[in-house]
Design an enzyme around this catalytic site. Structure first.
Site, mmCIF file in Angstrom:
data_model
loop_
_atom_site.group_PDB
_atom_site.id
_atom_site.type_symbol
_atom_site.label_atom_id
_atom_site.label_comp_id
_atom_site.label_asym_id
_atom_site.label_seq_id
_atom_site.Cartn_x
_atom_site.Cartn_y
_atom_site.Cartn_z
ATOM 1 N N ARG A 1 0.823 -1.234 0.000
ATOM 2 C CA ARG A 1 0.000 0.000 0.000
ATOM 3 C C ARG A 1 0.848 1.271 0.000
ATOM 4 N NH1 ARG A 1 -3.311 -2.621 3.940
ATOM 5 N NH2 ARG A 1 -4.975 -3.741 2.868
ATOM 6 N N LYS B 1 1.108 11.251 -11.012
ATOM 7 C CA LYS B 1 0.253 10.357 -11.807
ATOM 8 C C LYS B 1 1.064 9.119 -12.145
ATOM 9 C CE LYS B 1 -3.113 13.124 -14.269
ATOM 10 N NZ LYS B 1 -3.585 13.505 -15.602
ATOM 11 N N GLU C 1 5.910 18.524 -24.730
ATOM 12 C CA GLU C 1 5.326 18.907 -23.431
ATOM 13 C C GLU C 1 5.791 20.313 -23.039
ATOM 14 O OE1 GLU C 1 2.961 17.034 -22.316
ATOM 15 O OE2 GLU C 1 3.424 14.921 -22.689
ATOM 16 N N LYS D 1 4.313 22.985 -13.684
ATOM 17 C CA LYS D 1 3.585 21.753 -13.359
ATOM 18 C C LYS D 1 3.321 21.695 -11.851
ATOM 19 C CE LYS D 1 2.525 17.139 -14.185
ATOM 20 N NZ LYS D 1 2.724 15.940 -14.953
ATOM 21 N N GLU E 1 -6.911 16.324 -10.092
ATOM 22 C CA GLU E 1 -7.498 16.681 -11.386
ATOM 23 C C GLU E 1 -9.016 16.855 -11.367
ATOM 24 O OE1 GLU E 1 -5.439 14.885 -14.718
ATOM 25 O OE2 GLU E 1 -7.273 15.039 -15.895
ATOM 26 N N ARG F 1 -5.915 21.145 -13.244
ATOM 27 C CA ARG F 1 -4.924 20.163 -13.707
ATOM 28 C C ARG F 1 -5.290 19.622 -15.092
ATOM 29 N NH1 ARG F 1 -1.576 15.492 -10.365
ATOM 30 N NH2 ARG F 1 -0.322 14.896 -12.153
ATOM 31 N N ASN G 1 -3.738 18.521 -19.936
ATOM 32 C CA ASN G 1 -4.103 17.535 -20.961
ATOM 33 C C ASN G 1 -4.341 18.186 -22.322
ATOM 34 O OD1 ASN G 1 -4.081 15.484 -19.034
ATOM 35 N ND2 ASN G 1 -6.161 16.015 -18.406
ATOM 36 N N HIS H 1 -4.089 16.166 -25.393
ATOM 37 C CA HIS H 1 -3.931 14.755 -25.015
ATOM 38 C C HIS H 1 -5.120 13.867 -25.378
ATOM 39 C CE1 HIS H 1 -0.341 16.193 -23.124
ATOM 40 N NE2 HIS H 1 -0.071 15.038 -22.575
ATOM 41 N N HIS I 1 -3.918 10.584 -27.166
ATOM 42 C CA HIS I 1 -4.096 9.217 -26.665
ATOM 43 C C HIS I 1 -4.839 8.354 -27.684
ATOM 44 C CE1 HIS I 1 -3.533 10.446 -22.157
ATOM 45 N NE2 HIS I 1 -2.408 10.384 -22.831
ATOM 46 N N HIS J 1 4.552 9.047 -27.547
ATOM 47 C CA HIS J 1 3.640 9.919 -26.818
ATOM 48 C C HIS J 1 3.905 11.389 -27.173
ATOM 49 C CE1 HIS J 1 1.055 11.344 -23.628
ATOM 50 N NE2 HIS J 1 2.034 12.102 -23.176
HETATM 51 N N1 LIG Z 1 2.667 10.550 -15.340
HETATM 52 C C1 LIG Z 1 2.528 11.639 -16.058
HETATM 53 O O1 LIG Z 1 2.118 12.694 -15.559
HETATM 54 C C2 LIG Z 1 2.901 11.611 -17.514
HETATM 55 C C3 LIG Z 1 3.026 12.814 -18.232
HETATM 56 C C4 LIG Z 1 3.456 12.755 -19.561
HETATM 57 C C5 LIG Z 1 3.733 11.525 -20.145
HETATM 58 N N2 LIG Z 1 3.589 10.374 -19.417
HETATM 59 C C6 LIG Z 1 3.907 9.062 -19.996
HETATM 60 O O2 LIG Z 1 5.302 9.048 -20.289
HETATM 61 C C7 LIG Z 1 5.540 8.095 -21.320
HETATM 62 C C8 LIG Z 1 6.508 8.689 -22.321
HETATM 63 O O3 LIG Z 1 7.702 8.975 -21.655
HETATM 64 P P1 LIG Z 1 9.070 9.164 -22.438
HETATM 65 O O4 LIG Z 1 8.841 10.020 -23.620
HETATM 66 O O5 LIG Z 1 10.073 9.553 -21.447
HETATM 67 O O6 LIG Z 1 9.334 7.732 -23.052
HETATM 68 P P2 LIG Z 1 10.151 6.441 -22.603
HETATM 69 O O7 LIG Z 1 10.142 6.250 -21.169
HETATM 70 O O8 LIG Z 1 9.632 5.349 -23.466
HETATM 71 O O9 LIG Z 1 11.646 6.790 -23.063
HETATM 72 C C9 LIG Z 1 11.898 7.025 -24.407
HETATM 73 C C10 LIG Z 1 13.104 6.232 -24.913
HETATM 74 O O10 LIG Z 1 14.280 6.820 -24.396
HETATM 75 C C11 LIG Z 1 15.110 5.811 -23.807
HETATM 76 N N3 LIG Z 1 15.869 6.482 -22.768
HETATM 77 C C12 LIG Z 1 15.404 7.004 -21.611
HETATM 78 N N4 LIG Z 1 16.346 7.700 -20.991
HETATM 79 C C13 LIG Z 1 17.459 7.611 -21.770
HETATM 80 C C14 LIG Z 1 18.762 8.133 -21.679
HETATM 81 N N5 LIG Z 1 19.111 8.964 -20.694
HETATM 82 N N6 LIG Z 1 19.657 7.801 -22.639
HETATM 83 C C15 LIG Z 1 19.284 7.008 -23.681
HETATM 84 N N7 LIG Z 1 18.063 6.520 -23.847
HETATM 85 C C16 LIG Z 1 17.159 6.828 -22.889
HETATM 86 C C17 LIG Z 1 14.152 4.739 -23.379
HETATM 87 O O11 LIG Z 1 14.800 3.485 -23.315
HETATM 88 C C18 LIG Z 1 13.138 4.778 -24.515
HETATM 89 O O12 LIG Z 1 13.620 4.051 -25.611
HETATM 90 C C19 LIG Z 1 4.191 7.748 -21.909
HETATM 91 O O13 LIG Z 1 3.815 6.469 -21.476
HETATM 92 C C20 LIG Z 1 3.260 8.798 -21.324
HETATM 93 O O14 LIG Z 1 1.952 8.336 -21.177
HETATM 94 C C21 LIG Z 1 3.182 10.404 -18.120
#
Ligand SMILES: NC(=O)c1ccc[n+]([C@@H]2O[C@H](COP(=O)([O-])OP(=O)(O)OC[C@H]3O[C@@H](n4cnc5c(N)ncnc54)[C@H](O)[C@@H]3O)[C@@H](O)[C@H]2O)c1
Length: 363
Positions: free
Chosen positions: A121, A143, A185, A228, A238, A242, A246, A249, A253, A266
């Site tokens: 938990r 999130k 973003e 943020k 949200e 908040r 989006n 988004h 999505h 993304h």
């Molecule tokens: N929780 C939230 O508030 C929130 C907000 C925006 C996006 N997201 C989520 O985030 C995700 C996208 O995140 P992302 O764009 O970081 O993608 P990701 O985590 O898939 O990373 C992108 C790529 O970069 C590589 N990578 C990461 N760090 C690296 C580094 N330092 N050197 C070399 N390679 C590296 C990873 O292996 C991957 O291939 C989506 O699932 C999206 O829904 C969440």
């Protein structure tokens, strides 16, 4: 090093950004005492480039650092990998005070966050975002979640970390495409909140991201974290402002789903989603164009072609969006730049027109 306090109802924590700050930040903000054991969930590419450094650094805080490598890619945000990570922690004797470090982009961060939220938990979570997108957005605000076959982020929880350490040293190995994903973003913050961000983001036109001025980059990331954090502090769960985060988004999505969460990232989907949301804003009577966002289009290299996604599919996937509360679709639109508004749109033709504009951009 810049530090910003994120104050939410459930947790206050520091988000720190700087170059080569991991060890120093851990000493400052985590704890002076040695932990019995520490867990690390780490993205496979991050492990390849930075694994030794990460583990050696964490060994300063415990003699037992146990790590699990998470395969790269959106498909790791799944029940399968959640189960794998949870089993890894439980079978290795995790306790309620054992910290979990999560190093990676938004994928590892969202998955790891949900693991931390659900094991026993809730165990202490420390985000070490390693993509630009994760530094400016996903690691802040609590999130967490994984995807389900019916849609994105449909299983999850709000769960705040104890700290976020954004060390831009990790970005040295970040591929070109991933810088542009983060840019989406960043532009979003410019659109909904701070016009100055558009000036700062212009550094991306240089295209040589690895030689970006560190101070300028850190200032930009810090600015985004601040925005943020302010929004999340006002509305952690949200129910109000908040939702502005989006922007773009709902389109994004649905487009990601139409591409099986595979051929579009993304960040790319968010970029196109913002253009669609601007079009819809215009169709809904707000006098606005894509002038601050469109110039960045040449930086995006889409792998999916217009003929490979169907407008009808995208439209129907929008109805699976978890933010929908009634039979109609809600969108974040812009009345003007930096003036977001949440609107229910019932005109299907307008929505379709915005989707079509998004699809054409794939060319
Ligand atoms: N929780 C939230 O508030 C929130 C907000 C925006 C996006 N997201 C989520 O985030 C995700 C996208 O995140 P992302 O764009 O970081 O993608 P990701 O985590 O898939 O990373 C992108 C790529 O970069 C590589 N990578 C990461 N760090 C690296 C580094 N330092 N050197 C070399 N390679 C590296 C990873 O292996 C991957 O291939 C989506 O699932 C999206 O829904 C969440």
């Amino acid at each position: 090093m810049h530090s910003h306090e994120v104050n939410t109802q459930s947790q206050s924590y520091h988000a720190i950004v700087g170059f080569d700050i991991l060890k120093e930040s851990l000493y400052k903000f985590i704890s002076g005492t040695k932990h019995d054991k520490l867990f690390l969930l780490v993205d496979e590419n991050v492990f390849q480039h930075h694994g030794d450094n990460l583990i050696q650094t964490l060994q300063n805080f415990s003699d037992h650092v146990l790590h699990l490598i998470i395969p790269e890619g959106e498909s790791s945000k799944s029940v399968k990998f959640w189960e794998k990570a949870v089993s890894f922690l439980l079978s290795n004797g995790v306790r309620r005070n054992t910290p979990l470090f999560v190093a990676g982009g938004g994928v590892t961060g969202d998955l790891g966050g949900f693991v931390a939220a659900s094991v026993l938990r809730g165990i202490p979570l420390i985000h070490i975002p390693t993509t630009l997108l994760a530094m400016v957005d996903s690691s802040i605000g609590g999130k967490t979640g994984i995807n389900h076959q019916t849609g994105k982020n449909l299983i999850g929880a709000f769960y705040q970390p104890r700290a976020v350490i954004a060390d831009t040293r990790f970005l040295i190995s970040l591929p070109q495409r991933e810088w542009v994903n983060g840019l989406s973003e960043i532009l979003k913050y410019g659109a909904i909140r701070d016009a100055e961000i558009f000036d700062n983001a212009a550094v991306f036109f240089s295209k040589d991201y690895h030689s970006l001025d560190q101070e300028k980059l850190i200032t930009l990331i810090h600015k985004c974290i601040k925005i943020k954090a302010e929004i999340v502090a006002q509305d952690e769960f949200e129910s109000g402002v908040r939702a502005f985060l989006n922007f773009g988004h709902t389109f994004a999505h649905a487009l990601e789903k139409a591409c099986d969460f595979n051929t579009i990232s993304h960040g790319e989907a968010v970029y196109l989603g913002m253009l669609a949301a601007l079009k819809l804003s215009d169709l809904c009577g707000y006098s606005i164009t894509g002038q601050y966002i469109e110039p960045y289009k040449p930086l995006y290299q889409f792998r999916v072609k217009p003929g490979e996604v169907l407008s009808e599919d995208i439209y129907s996937y929008m109805f699976q969006d978890k933010k929908r509360t009634d039979e109609h679709l809600k969108f974040v639109l812009l009345e003007d730049w930096q003036s977001p508004v949440v609107k229910t749109v019932i005109n299907k033709e307008h929505i379709k027109e915005a989707i079509d504009l998004m699809i054409i951009q794939l060319n």
